[in-house]
Design an enzyme around this catalytic site. Structure first.
Site, PDB file in Angstrom:
ATOM      1  N   ALA A  36      40.172  93.812 117.356  1.00 46.37           N
ATOM      2  CA  ALA A  36      39.006  94.561 116.907  1.00 46.37           C
ATOM      3  C   ALA A  36      37.653  93.983 116.979  1.00 46.37           C
ATOM      4  O   ALA A  36      36.371  94.395 117.483  1.00 46.37           O
ATOM      5  CB  ALA A  36      39.250  95.272 115.627  1.00 46.37           C
ATOM      6  N   GLY A 234      31.224 113.090 114.707  1.00 47.92           N
ATOM      7  CA  GLY A 234      30.084 112.089 114.516  1.00 47.92           C
ATOM      8  C   GLY A 234      30.406 111.088 113.227  1.00 47.92           C
ATOM      9  O   GLY A 234      31.267 110.367 113.003  1.00 47.92           O
ATOM     10  N   ASP A 263      35.338 100.144 117.144  1.00 49.30           N
ATOM     11  CA  ASP A 263      34.625  98.715 117.280  1.00 49.30           C
ATOM     12  C   ASP A 263      33.328  99.189 118.015  1.00 49.30           C
ATOM     13  O   ASP A 263      32.346  98.494 117.843  1.00 49.30           O
ATOM     14  CB  ASP A 263      35.549  97.738 118.165  1.00 49.30           C
ATOM     15  CG  ASP A 263      37.060  97.789 117.398  1.00 49.30           C
ATOM     16  OD1 ASP A 263      36.920  97.746 116.132  1.00 49.30           O
ATOM     17  OD2 ASP A 263      38.100  97.620 118.150  1.00 49.30           O
TER      18      ASP A 263
END
Length: 318
Positions: A36, A234, A263
């Site tokens: 990540a 979103g 990420d």
């Protein structure tokens, strides 16, 4: 001297190329750099910002592969140590036509889990604008958690802005209760927190974006902004100053792999803020980079260059 700093465990990822076959049955794999925090560093560098990555690797082929990949992505390695005593982590990931892929980790007792805290005293914080922190690194061992807390202390001493993504990995924790309690304590130290709405169910007992934001803004004076990722919808934004709004996501033609989208969201937000953009515009960019991420099979190979990002935003105005 770099603008951006992060700490984590990089992983050699073997991603299946056999659609909808289990890891047991898949035979064709492609190797990628994953993890990540390193995903965020890759995307930050690709968008033209200098980045340093902090970790520990084993002296083995996977460690050498990761070093080569970091160099190829122009990520600084000044704070990476190597050891012959422990191995570099790797993982397997299947390829699916729908939903999230299955992932199998080989990371217990890895080199990163034995990170030496004294390495953090070598960091040059001059010029660092942002540090991105994730809940994964402190999950891999008590030693890593101790180093993580020390890094937070150093970041505060140098007045470095911080983002924190809980990045839940239940398989790395002894219990869900310990995971939630530890990550919520660590979240208190961040200026900006980036939870997902699905993570909110575990961390704060609700998947309602406002309830999640209220919890994190209420538990710490240091936290100024919470941006709750709501998948294809979103993101929901709420600040301690009282602003709250939703920023819609972008539609994509095909979702190939959702891993790395969160990420991508983080790196989009951080790079925009480093460039002096408003919080709302930063979240728009975060959604855009996340949209790029889900259209590629690797965890970070889909992240855009500045030119591709600008063209995408021009074609999809908000």
């Amino acid at each position: 001297m770099s603008e951006f700093l992060t700490i984590g465990e990089p992983i050699a990822l073997f991603a299946s190329e056999d659609m909808d076959k289990s890891l047991k049955d898949a035979v064709h794999f492609h190797k990628f750099l994953a993890g990540a925090e390193v995903n965020v560093a890759v995307g930050v560098s690709r968008l033209g910002h200098s980045a340093q990555y902090i970790t520990r690797l084993g002296e083995d082929p996977f460690g050498d592969f990761i070093k080569d990949q970091l160099a190829e992505n122009q990520i600084g390695t000044d704070y990476i140590s190597s050891t012959p005593d422990y191995w570099t982590a790797f993982q397997l990931k299947d390829r699916v036509s729908h939903g999230d892929p299955s992932i199998f980790y080989f990371r217990r007792n890895s080199a990163a889990a034995h990170f030496e805290k004294r390495m953090l005293d070598k960091i040059d914080f001059s010029g660092v604008k942002f540090a991105h922190l994730s809940g994964i690194f402190p999950a891999i061992s008590d030693q890593a958690l101790d180093a993580f807390k020390y890094l937070i202390q150093l970041l505060h001493e140098h007045n470095i802005r911080t983002t924190f993504d809980p990045n839940l990995r239940p398989q790395l924790w002894s219990s869900q209760e310990k995971m939630a309690g530890t990550l919520n304590e660590l979240a208190k130290e961040a200026e900006i927190i980036l939870p997902g709405d699905n993570e909110g169910k575990i961390l704060v007992g609700s998947d309602d974006p406002k309830a999640i934001a209220d919890f994190y803004l209420g538990q710490s004076d240091r936290t100024q902004t919470v941006v709750v990722k709501t998948g294809a919808k979103g993101a929901y934004v709420q600040t301690k100053a009282g602003d709250s709004y939703t920023v819609p996501g972008f539609k994509v033609d095909q979702v190939v792999d959702t891993v790395g989208a969160g990420d991508g969201f983080a790196l989009g937000l951080v790079t925009a803020l480093m460039e002096g953009q408003s919080l709302r515009d930063a979240v728009i960019r975060a959604n855009a980079v996340g949209a790029f991420a889900v259209q590629a099979p690797g965890d970070n190979d889909g992240y855009p260059t500045p030119e591709k990002l600008a063209a995408f935003l021009a074609a999809n105005p908000r």
